[in-house]
Design a protein around this motif. Structure first.
Motif, PDB file in Angstrom:
ATOM      1  N   ILE A 151      -8.439   0.073   9.812  1.00  0.00           N
ATOM      2  CA  ILE A 151      -9.110   0.190   8.996  1.00  0.00           C
ATOM      3  C   ILE A 151      -8.394   0.529   7.495  1.00  0.00           C
ATOM      4  O   ILE A 151      -8.722   1.501   7.718  1.00  0.00           O
ATOM      5  N   ILE A 152      -8.532  -0.201   6.723  1.00  0.00           N
ATOM      6  CA  ILE A 152      -7.664   0.684   5.359  1.00  0.00           C
ATOM      7  C   ILE A 152      -8.505   0.749   4.401  1.00  0.00           C
ATOM      8  O   ILE A 152      -9.676  -0.894   3.791  1.00  0.00           O
ATOM      9  N   SER A 153      -8.459   1.124   3.011  1.00  0.00           N
ATOM     10  CA  SER A 153      -9.375   0.505   1.725  1.00  0.00           C
ATOM     11  C   SER A 153      -8.867   0.434   0.744  1.00  0.00           C
ATOM     12  O   SER A 153      -6.802   0.229   0.344  1.00  0.00           O
ATOM     13  N   GLN A 154      -9.668  -0.553  -0.189  1.00  0.00           N
ATOM     14  CA  GLN A 154      -8.399  -1.353  -1.243  1.00  0.00           C
ATOM     15  C   GLN A 154      -8.564  -0.346  -1.902  1.00  0.00           C
ATOM     16  O   GLN A 154      -7.568  -0.862  -3.177  1.00  0.00           O
ATOM     17  N   ASN A 155      -9.032   0.823  -2.408  1.00  0.00           N
ATOM     18  CA  ASN A 155      -8.350   1.511  -3.340  1.00  0.00           C
ATOM     19  C   ASN A 155      -9.035   3.178  -3.585  1.00  0.00           C
ATOM     20  O   ASN A 155      -9.593   3.140  -2.368  1.00  0.00           O
ATOM     21  N   THR A 185      -5.738   5.274   5.156  1.00  0.00           N
ATOM     22  CA  THR A 185      -4.662   4.496   4.352  1.00  0.00           C
ATOM     23  C   THR A 185      -5.801   3.937   3.474  1.00  0.00           C
ATOM     24  O   THR A 185      -6.556   3.322   3.627  1.00  0.00           O
ATOM     25  N   SER A 186      -4.912   3.854   2.361  1.00  0.00           N
ATOM     26  CA  SER A 186      -5.156   4.005   0.841  1.00  0.00           C
ATOM     27  C   SER A 186      -4.297   2.303  -0.346  1.00  0.00           C
ATOM     28  O   SER A 186      -3.119   3.177   0.363  1.00  0.00           O
ATOM     29  N   PHE A 187      -4.641   1.206  -0.155  1.00  0.00           N
ATOM     30  CA  PHE A 187      -3.385   0.384  -1.428  1.00  0.00           C
ATOM     31  C   PHE A 187      -4.067   1.699  -2.644  1.00  0.00           C
ATOM     32  O   PHE A 187      -4.935   2.332  -3.037  1.00  0.00           O
ATOM     33  N   ILE A 188      -3.173   1.454  -3.385  1.00  0.00           N
ATOM     34  CA  ILE A 188      -2.830   2.567  -4.867  1.00  0.00           C
ATOM     35  C   ILE A 188      -2.559   1.304  -5.328  1.00  0.00           C
ATOM     36  O   ILE A 188      -1.481   1.417  -5.622  1.00  0.00           O
ATOM     37  N   GLY A 189      -3.246   0.635  -6.120  1.00  0.00           N
ATOM     38  CA  GLY A 189      -2.436   0.029  -7.463  1.00  0.00           C
ATOM     39  C   GLY A 189      -2.063  -1.117  -7.007  1.00  0.00           C
ATOM     40  O   GLY A 189      -1.248  -1.905  -7.106  1.00  0.00           O
ATOM     41  N   HIS A 190      -3.012  -1.753  -6.045  1.00  0.00           N
ATOM     42  CA  HIS A 190      -2.794  -2.839  -6.170  1.00  0.00           C
ATOM     43  C   HIS A 190      -2.543  -3.992  -7.566  1.00  0.00           C
ATOM     44  O   HIS A 190      -3.169  -4.053  -8.149  1.00  0.00           O
ATOM     45  N   LYS A 245      -1.929   8.583 -11.157  1.00  0.00           N
ATOM     46  CA  LYS A 245      -3.371   9.843 -10.668  1.00  0.00           C
ATOM     47  C   LYS A 245      -3.434   9.382  -9.495  1.00  0.00           C
ATOM     48  O   LYS A 245      -4.228  10.696  -8.618  1.00  0.00           O
ATOM     49  N   ARG A 246      -4.197   7.850  -9.193  1.00  0.00           N
ATOM     50  CA  ARG A 246      -4.953   7.734  -7.551  1.00  0.00           C
ATOM     51  C   ARG A 246      -3.974   8.184  -6.487  1.00  0.00           C
ATOM     52  O   ARG A 246      -3.577   8.809  -5.330  1.00  0.00           O
ATOM     53  N   LEU A 247      -2.498   8.714  -6.666  1.00  0.00           N
ATOM     54  CA  LEU A 247      -1.223   8.683  -5.526  1.00  0.00           C
ATOM     55  C   LEU A 247      -2.125   9.983  -5.717  1.00  0.00           C
ATOM     56  O   LEU A 247      -1.921  10.492  -4.374  1.00  0.00           O
ATOM     57  N   GLU A 248      -1.593  10.684  -6.551  1.00  0.00           N
ATOM     58  CA  GLU A 248      -1.544  12.134  -6.757  1.00  0.00           C
ATOM     59  C   GLU A 248      -2.928  12.321  -5.598  1.00  0.00           C
ATOM     60  O   GLU A 248      -3.359  13.154  -4.517  1.00  0.00           O
ATOM     61  N   PRO A 286      -0.789   6.535   1.609  1.00  0.00           N
ATOM     62  CA  PRO A 286      -0.229   5.315  -0.031  1.00  0.00           C
ATOM     63  C   PRO A 286      -0.030   4.506   0.472  1.00  0.00           C
ATOM     64  O   PRO A 286       1.173   3.892   0.497  1.00  0.00           O
ATOM     65  N   ILE A 287      -0.326   3.123   0.190  1.00  0.00           N
ATOM     66  CA  ILE A 287       0.206   1.809  -0.342  1.00  0.00           C
ATOM     67  C   ILE A 287       0.601   1.641  -1.547  1.00  0.00           C
ATOM     68  O   ILE A 287      -0.372   1.489  -1.917  1.00  0.00           O
ATOM     69  N   ILE A 288       1.737   1.438  -1.541  1.00  0.00           N
ATOM     70  CA  ILE A 288       1.960   1.056  -3.450  1.00  0.00           C
ATOM     71  C   ILE A 288       3.128   0.358  -4.155  1.00  0.00           C
ATOM     72  O   ILE A 288       3.376   0.223  -2.731  1.00  0.00           O
ATOM     73  N   SER A 289       2.145  -0.456  -4.818  1.00  0.00           N
ATOM     74  CA  SER A 289       1.942  -1.814  -4.725  1.00  0.00           C
ATOM     75  C   SER A 289       3.379  -1.707  -6.029  1.00  0.00           C
ATOM     76  O   SER A 289       3.158  -1.329  -7.496  1.00  0.00           O
ATOM     77  N   VAL A 290       3.974  -2.330  -5.966  1.00  0.00           N
ATOM     78  CA  VAL A 290       5.064  -2.250  -6.823  1.00  0.00           C
ATOM     79  C   VAL A 290       5.273  -3.967  -6.934  1.00  0.00           C
ATOM     80  O   VAL A 290       5.137  -4.790  -5.903  1.00  0.00           O
ATOM     81  N   GLY A 291       5.939  -4.632  -8.800  1.00  0.00           N
ATOM     82  CA  GLY A 291       6.275  -5.962  -8.383  1.00  0.00           C
ATOM     83  C   GLY A 291       5.089  -6.519  -9.598  1.00  0.00           C
ATOM     84  O   GLY A 291       5.085  -7.620  -9.907  1.00  0.00           O
ATOM     85  N   GLN A 292       5.094  -6.036 -10.256  1.00  0.00           N
ATOM     86  CA  GLN A 292       4.051  -6.731 -11.856  1.00  0.00           C
ATOM     87  C   GLN A 292       5.546  -7.692 -12.910  1.00  0.00           C
ATOM     88  O   GLN A 292       4.845  -8.839 -13.139  1.00  0.00           O
ATOM     89  N   TYR A 293       5.980  -7.038 -12.937  1.00  0.00           N
ATOM     90  CA  TYR A 293       7.362  -7.568 -13.789  1.00  0.00           C
ATOM     91  C   TYR A 293       8.631  -8.202 -12.851  1.00  0.00           C
ATOM     92  O   TYR A 293       9.131  -7.345 -11.752  1.00  0.00           O
ATOM     93  N   SER A 294       9.419  -8.788 -12.675  1.00  0.00           N
ATOM     94  CA  SER A 294      10.148  -9.776 -11.654  1.00  0.00           C
ATOM     95  C   SER A 294      11.270  -9.276 -11.723  1.00  0.00           C
ATOM     96  O   SER A 294      12.384  -9.125 -11.113  1.00  0.00           O
TER      97      SER A 294
END
Length: 230
Positions: free
Chosen positions: A50-54, A77-82, A98-101, A110-118
Motif C-alpha cells: 500500500i502506498i500514498s497518493q500524496n 512510498t508516496s506519489f510526489i506531484g502526480h 517541497k513535497r519531495l524534500e 518518492p514516486i516522482i511524476s513527469v510528463g506534463q509537457y510532451s
C-alpha cells in the motif's frame, strides 16, 4: 521483477477499493505491485504494498497527508506531484519539490511524476528542477506519464515516442545524476497490451490508472505482469 503501480484516484467507490484489496490479497501476484487507495489504509498485505497518493509539504497545512500518518500505517512510498494533481490544482514544480524534500527527510520513497509537457527537453527540465541539490541517497521511482492518454482514456502515444522518452530520461540520469538509484516506469493508459511494450523498451514497470475497479477486470493485466516478472 516487473514493477506495477496501481492508482485508484478519487472517483472509485472506497468500499469497492477495499473489496479489490481483499480479493487481491488472495490472488497470485508475482509482480512488485504497489497500490494507492484514495485514503491510505494499513500496509499489512503480504503480496502487494500500500502506498500514498500524496504527501504534504513541511509547512503547516490542512487536509493533506503527513509523514507521521504514513509511518503509523507502515506506508513507506508516496506519489510526489502526480501529473493530474499538478494540472487540476495548478500545483507547480516548486511545490512538488517541497513535497519531495519532506519525503526524503522522513524516509518516504518518492514516486516522482513527469510528463506534463510532451517536449523531451521539458521532461528532463522537470526532473532537473525537482532533483537538483536534493540529498537523495536511497532508491526513488520516476514515473513518465502520457497525460493526454490518461485524460482521453486511450493510448495516444507511439512506440517511437515512448522509446525516445525512455532513452532521453536514461541518458539524462546517467549524465547528470549517476549516483541516484532509480526505477523508471511508464504511465498513460497502460494495460495488458501496453505493459509488454513498456517492458521491451526497457522501462522497469508501469503506472496503471483507475480503470480497473475489481480483481476480475484487472486479472488479464495481472496475468501479463506476472509473466513478465518470471
Amino acid at each position: 521483477m516487473m514493477l506495477a503501480v496501481l492508482n485508484f484516484k478519487n472517483l472509485v467507490d472506497f468500499e469497492e477499493q477495499l473489496q479489490f484489496l481483499d480479493d487481491l490479497s488472495h490472488a497470485d501476484v508475482q509482480v512488485d505491485l504497489k497500490i494507492s487507495p484514495t485514503l491510505p489504509v494499513p500496509n499489512d498485505f503480504e503480496n502487494f504494498e500500500i502506498i500514498s497518493q500524496n504527501l504534504t509539504i513541511k509547512e503547516r497545512t490542512v487536509g493533506e497527508i503527513s509523514p507521521s500518518v504514513l509511518h503509523h500505517l507502515n506506508i513507506s512510498t508516496s506519489f510526489i506531484g502526480h501529473l493530474e494533481r499538478r494540472k487540476s490544482l495548478n500545483e507547480g514544480l516548486l511545490i512538488v519539490r517541497k513535497r519531495l524534500e519532506n519525503a526524503l527527510e522522513n524516509d518516504i520513497k518518492p514516486i516522482i511524476s513527469v510528463g506534463q509537457y510532451s517536449n523531451l527537453e521539458l521532461v528532463t527540465e522537470e526532473l532537473d528542477i525537482l532533483l537538483k541539490d536534493q540529498p537523495i541517497t536511497k532508491p526513488i521511482i520516476i514515473a513518465y506519464e502520457s497525460l493526454a492518454s490518461t485524460e482521453m482514456g486511450r493510448a495516444l502515444y507511439s512506440i517511437d515516442e515512448i522509446r525516445d522518452v525512455h532513452n532521453k530520461i536514461r541518458e539524462f540520469m546517467t549524465t547528470h545524476y549517476p549516483a541516484i538509484d532509480y526505477q523508471l516506469i511508464l504511465g498513460g493508459h497502460m494495460d495488458e497490451v501496453g505493459s509488454p511494450i513498456a517492458n521491451a523498451i526497457g522501462y522497469d514497470g508501469v503506472l496503471i490508472g483507475d480503470r480497473y475497479h475489481t480483481l476480475a477486470s484487472f486479472q488479464p493485466v495481472l496475468n501479463v505482469l506476472n509473466n513478465l516478472s518470471r
